[in-house]
Design an enzyme around this catalytic site. Structure first.
Site, PDB file in Angstrom:
ATOM      1  N   ARG A  84     -14.808  12.342   4.185  1.00  0.00           N
ATOM      2  CA  ARG A  84     -13.901  13.488   4.113  1.00  0.00           C
ATOM      3  C   ARG A  84     -13.070  13.474   2.826  1.00  0.00           C
ATOM      4  O   ARG A  84     -12.462  14.467   2.455  1.00  0.00           O
ATOM      5  CB  ARG A  84     -12.997  13.553   5.347  1.00  0.00           C
ATOM      6  N   TYR A 109      -7.751  17.309  -0.854  1.00  0.00           N
ATOM      7  CA  TYR A 109      -6.464  17.797  -0.339  1.00  0.00           C
ATOM      8  C   TYR A 109      -5.490  17.844  -1.513  1.00  0.00           C
ATOM      9  O   TYR A 109      -5.712  17.184  -2.535  1.00  0.00           O
ATOM     10  CB  TYR A 109      -5.906  16.884   0.781  1.00  0.00           C
ATOM     11  N   TYR A 137     -12.010   1.116   1.291  1.00  0.00           N
ATOM     12  CA  TYR A 137     -11.516   2.000   2.349  1.00  0.00           C
ATOM     13  C   TYR A 137     -12.722   2.624   3.053  1.00  0.00           C
ATOM     14  O   TYR A 137     -13.515   3.324   2.414  1.00  0.00           O
ATOM     15  CB  TYR A 137     -10.628   3.084   1.723  1.00  0.00           C
ATOM     16  N   ASN A 174      -2.243  13.450   3.201  1.00  0.00           N
ATOM     17  CA  ASN A 174      -3.288  14.045   4.030  1.00  0.00           C
ATOM     18  C   ASN A 174      -3.019  13.866   5.523  1.00  0.00           C
ATOM     19  O   ASN A 174      -3.938  13.957   6.322  1.00  0.00           O
ATOM     20  CB  ASN A 174      -4.633  13.401   3.637  1.00  0.00           C
ATOM     21  N   ARG A 218     -10.327   0.363  -6.478  1.00  0.00           N
ATOM     22  CA  ARG A 218     -10.538   0.832  -5.106  1.00  0.00           C
ATOM     23  C   ARG A 218     -11.879   1.540  -4.980  1.00  0.00           C
ATOM     24  O   ARG A 218     -12.232   2.382  -5.810  1.00  0.00           O
ATOM     25  CB  ARG A 218      -9.420   1.809  -4.727  1.00  0.00           C
ATOM     26  N   HIS A 221       0.848  -1.201   0.000  1.00  0.00           N
ATOM     27  CA  HIS A 221       0.000   0.000   0.000  1.00  0.00           C
ATOM     28  C   HIS A 221       0.880   1.247   0.000  1.00  0.00           C
ATOM     29  O   HIS A 221       1.443   1.648   1.021  1.00  0.00           O
ATOM     30  CB  HIS A 221      -0.933   0.037   1.211  1.00  0.00           C
ATOM     31  N   ASP A 269       2.119   2.938   3.214  1.00  0.00           N
ATOM     32  CA  ASP A 269       1.242   4.088   2.955  1.00  0.00           C
ATOM     33  C   ASP A 269       2.041   5.336   2.540  1.00  0.00           C
ATOM     34  O   ASP A 269       1.499   6.438   2.559  1.00  0.00           O
ATOM     35  CB  ASP A 269       0.347   4.409   4.151  1.00  0.00           C
ATOM     36  N   HIS A 297      -6.220  -0.550   5.904  1.00  0.00           N
ATOM     37  CA  HIS A 297      -5.896   0.013   7.223  1.00  0.00           C
ATOM     38  C   HIS A 297      -6.723  -0.589   8.372  1.00  0.00           C
ATOM     39  O   HIS A 297      -7.270   0.130   9.205  1.00  0.00           O
ATOM     40  CB  HIS A 297      -6.059   1.535   7.197  1.00  0.00           C
TER      41      HIS A 297
HETATM   42  C1  0GY Z   1      -4.465   6.406   2.468  1.00  0.00           C
HETATM   43  C2  0GY Z   1      -5.172   7.411   3.183  1.00  0.00           C
HETATM   44  C3  0GY Z   1      -5.827   8.524   2.886  1.00  0.00           C
HETATM   45  C4  0GY Z   1      -6.042   9.062   1.613  1.00  0.00           C
HETATM   46  C5  0GY Z   1      -6.378   8.360   0.570  1.00  0.00           C
HETATM   47  O1  0GY Z   1      -7.491   8.139  -1.432  1.00  0.00           O
HETATM   48  C6  0GY Z   1      -6.966   8.919  -0.648  1.00  0.00           C
HETATM   49  O2  0GY Z   1      -6.913  10.130  -0.832  1.00  0.00           O
HETATM   50  O3  0GY Z   1      -6.244   7.056   0.582  1.00  0.00           O
HETATM   51  C7  0GY Z   1      -6.481   9.206   4.009  1.00  0.00           C
HETATM   52  O4  0GY Z   1      -6.608  10.452   3.956  1.00  0.00           O
HETATM   53  O5  0GY Z   1      -6.880   8.542   4.987  1.00  0.00           O
HETATM   54  O6  0GY Z   1      -4.990   5.339   2.163  1.00  0.00           O
HETATM   55  O7  0GY Z   1      -3.290   6.542   2.166  1.00  0.00           O
END
Ligand code: 0GY
Length: 293
Positions: free
Chosen positions: A126, A45, A153, A250, A120, A27, A245, A177
């Site tokens: 958010r 973001y 996610y 963010n 995904r 990841h 990660d 996660h």
């Molecule tokens: C991650 C976490 C984040 C962001 C994203 O798709 C995304 O923008 O995955 C988060 O802000 O929790 O998975 O790296």
């Protein structure tokens, strides 16, 4: 383009833990460079540029061999930066894309040829607002015949409402996660127990033991997250994945040292056989099945 979150660690430590040969960071992301791969207009973001060269240098620095590059929301459904990285990786990276419902078949063909093996579905309000669940279902039906899996996610609190969606997906499901549990409740908390029940009853659901930096309340070295990850590795040794990660999009509280994240591995997978499954055998089965032993 100014970013609105912390830059990734400029000088990660070299881990003391030596990962087994062939270890996969399952990841991570690439961002931009924005001058070549602009971020999505509707993003929530703006990350710093985190180009493929930096990712591959980090892979080598950490003693890892391969990457699974996951499309993040800031690039929307334009997977070009990720695909460019896959092409440059010489077979050592595979990808997880984000698709528009009306993505042409030729685009899916191109993604598959580049090394994409999953799609995904992001449910974090958010990041994506209200998730288009019906659209996700239709995308799932379109990619399932190619043998792709589904990376999902969501926030732990949203799990009960998502169970029908998850269990109806037509292929393997990978939860990002650790299902984002409420760490303050401990591994005995009702939310995490519900997640374990789901995993118990659904052998098709896998889980990433990743992102202690995002879940922790205590901060580094993430002692409060270790029991969750350790439990998952012990209970589901054949369907856990691990990842850095990087570049930690963010993140606003602190930026983790990626070397220290690697050094957590023996704390969550104490014996070498479990480490090998977590870092090599499991990700190879999902992402490089043609090479998996
Ligand atoms: C991650 C976490 C984040 C962001 C994203 O798709 C995304 O923008 O995955 C988060 O802000 O929790 O998975 O790296």
């Amino acid at each position: 383009m100014p970013s609105d979150y912390l830059p990734f660690h400029p000088d990660p430590s070299r881990p003391r833990y030596r990962a087994p040969a062939g270890a996969v960071d399952a990841h991570c992301h690439v961002f931009g460079p924005a001058s070549r791969f602009p971020f999505a207009p509707g993003r929530r973001y703006t990350p710093v540029d985190a180009p493929k060269e930096k990712l591959f240098a980090l892979r080598d620095h950490l003693g890892l061999s391969r990457n699974v590059i996951v499309q993040a929301s800031c690039h929307g459904t334009d997977n070009s930066a990720m695909v460019d990285a896959l092409h440059a990786a010489g077979g050592r990276a595979r990808g997880v894309a984000v698709l528009a419902e009306d993505a042409p078949e030729e685009e899916i063909d191109r993604l598959h040829a580049a090394g994409v093996r999953g799609v995904r579905f992001n449910f974090l309000r958010r990041l994506v607002g209200e998730a288009p669940r019906e659209s996700y279902r239709r995308i799932a039906e379109r990619v399932a015949p190619r043998g792709w899996h589904f990376v999902v996610y969501f926030e732990g609190a949203d799990l009960p409402g998502l169970v029908p969606f998850l269990t109806a997906l037509p292929g393997p499901v990978v939860v990002d996660h650790m299902g984002r549990p409420d760490i303050s409740a401990g591994p005995e908390g009702a939310g995490f127990r519900a997640f374990l029940s789901l995993l118990d009853s659904q052998p098709r659901i896998w889980v990433k033991v990743s992102c202690p930096e995002r879940l922790t309340l205590a901060g580094p070295p993430y002692d409060d997250v270790v029991p969750f990850a350790r439990l998952l590795v012990a209970r589901y040794p054949d369907r856990v994945l691990w990842g850095t990660d990087w570049p930690h999009p963010n993140m606003r509280s602190h930026m983790p040292d990626d070397g220290a994240l690697v050094d957590m591995i023996p704390r969550i997978a104490p014996d070498p056989a479990a480490q090998r499954r977590l870092l090599v055998d499991n990700p190879m089965r999902l992402y490089w099945p043609e090479e998996a032993g």
